[in-house]
Write a protein that holds these residues in place. Structure first.
Motif, PDB file in Angstrom:
ATOM      1  N   THR A 193     -13.808   2.770   8.842  1.00 32.30           N
ATOM      2  CA  THR A 193     -12.683   3.711   8.691  1.00 32.30           C
ATOM      3  C   THR A 193     -11.471   2.987   8.092  1.00 32.30           C
ATOM      4  N   PHE A 194     -11.247   1.769   8.601  1.00 34.42           N
ATOM      5  CA  PHE A 194     -10.096   0.983   8.081  1.00 34.42           C
ATOM      6  C   PHE A 194     -10.270   0.711   6.589  1.00 34.42           C
ATOM      7  N   ASP A 195     -11.459   0.319   6.179  1.00 30.87           N
ATOM      8  CA  ASP A 195     -11.697   0.004   4.763  1.00 30.87           C
ATOM      9  C   ASP A 195     -11.486   1.239   3.876  1.00 30.87           C
ATOM     10  N   THR A 196     -11.856   2.406   4.365  1.00 33.15           N
ATOM     11  CA  THR A 196     -11.753   3.631   3.573  1.00 33.15           C
ATOM     12  C   THR A 196     -10.303   4.107   3.468  1.00 33.15           C
ATOM     13  N   TYR A 197      -9.532   4.011   4.546  1.00 33.84           N
ATOM     14  CA  TYR A 197      -8.182   4.592   4.574  1.00 33.84           C
ATOM     15  C   TYR A 197      -7.063   3.522   4.570  1.00 33.84           C
ATOM     16  N   HIS A 198      -7.433   2.332   4.230  1.00 30.81           N
ATOM     17  CA  HIS A 198      -6.425   1.269   4.157  1.00 30.81           C
ATOM     18  C   HIS A 198      -5.307   1.666   3.187  1.00 30.81           C
ATOM     19  N   VAL A 199      -4.056   1.412   3.573  1.00 33.36           N
ATOM     20  CA  VAL A 199      -2.890   1.758   2.743  1.00 33.36           C
ATOM     21  C   VAL A 199      -2.482   0.518   1.944  1.00 33.36           C
ATOM     22  N   SER A 200      -2.407   0.690   0.615  1.00 33.88           N
ATOM     23  CA  SER A 200      -2.048  -0.449  -0.248  1.00 33.88           C
ATOM     24  C   SER A 200      -0.646  -0.960   0.091  1.00 33.88           C
ATOM     25  N   GLY A 201      -0.499  -2.274   0.021  1.00 34.02           N
ATOM     26  CA  GLY A 201       0.776  -2.905   0.354  1.00 34.02           C
ATOM     27  C   GLY A 201       0.790  -3.461   1.754  1.00 34.02           C
TER      28      GLY A 201
END
Length: 234
Positions: A193-201
């Motif tokens: 889930t983290f890899d899919t919805y990771h927020v850039s920055g």
């Protein structure tokens, strides 16, 4: 009584008498000649030519009309010279004024150079406390910049239920743990889930507080509309 002999008186010969008379006569003649000779001033005055009277071109004495014409010519020449001098003075004055104006423009151009506008000073980066309050506030600023909905209360409430505010919390007993992908972090997010919805920055680390909160809020926004709508396990 001593015997003294008196000197005999000198005798002047006839020849000597004649010589003395000749010398005396010559001296007198010279004196008379000097007295009778006129001085240089008198000689010059005596031999000076008479005043020359002006004459016309044909050699005749100038008439009243000739003198009048000559006077007019002299006046015309004087007027012409005066006019030329006036024109020259005006030209010189104009040249000096032009040079002064040019120097003034040059000084003005040098004195007031155009400067490039100064860039606005960059605002100092906002500082956040390294605790739960600071993590939530920093996450909210990132979520706002990325258009992810959520509030302080919605984040804080779900964090306290899921991890009690411990960023290193790990669930090793639920189904995810049994399947080998345990939930981790403040909002108990699994790695996929983290890899899919990771927020850039944000850091690409599951247990990083800011990365964990923003990824969970991004997932909740896609599935529930907002993290504020989550009140139980999700």
């Amino acid at each position: 009584m001593p015997n003294f002999t008196l000197p005999r008186p000198a005798r002047i010969t006839r020849t000597q008498k004649v010589s003395a008379a000749v010398v005396t006569a010559a001296s007198c003649a010279a004196a008379l000649a000097f007295t009778a000779a006129p001085s240089n001033a008198e000689t010059t005055a005596a031999h000076a030519p008479a005043a020359v009277k002006p004459v016309s071109a044909n050699g005749l004495p100038l008439t009243a009309k000739d003198r009048a014409d000559d006077g007019k010519k002299d006046q015309q020449v004087a007027s012409s010279v005066a006019a030329r001098l006036k024109v020259t003075a005006v030209e010189k004055q104009g040249h000096v004024a032009k040079q002064a104006a040019n120097r003034s423009v040059e000084r003005k151009a040098i004195a007031t150079p155009k400067l490039a506008p100064k860039a606005a000073p960059k605002a100092a980066p906002k500082q956040y406390a390294n605790n739960l309050d600071g993590w939530i506030r920093e996450s909210l600023d990132i979520m706002k910049a990325k258009g992810i909905p959520g509030s302080y209360n919605g984040l804080h409430r779900n964090i306290m239920r899921e991890s009690s505010g411990n960023p290193n919390a790990v669930n090793d007993w639920d189904i995810n743990a049994i399947n080998g992908v345990p939930s981790k972090g403040l909002l108990q997010v699994i790695q996929p889930t983290f890899d899919t919805y990771h927020v850039s920055g944000t850091p690409k680390k599951l247990t990083d507080p800011i990365a964990n909160i923003t990824a969970a809020a991004n997932y909740a926004a896609h599935r529930y509309g907002s993290i504020d709508n989550v009140n139980s396990a999700y």
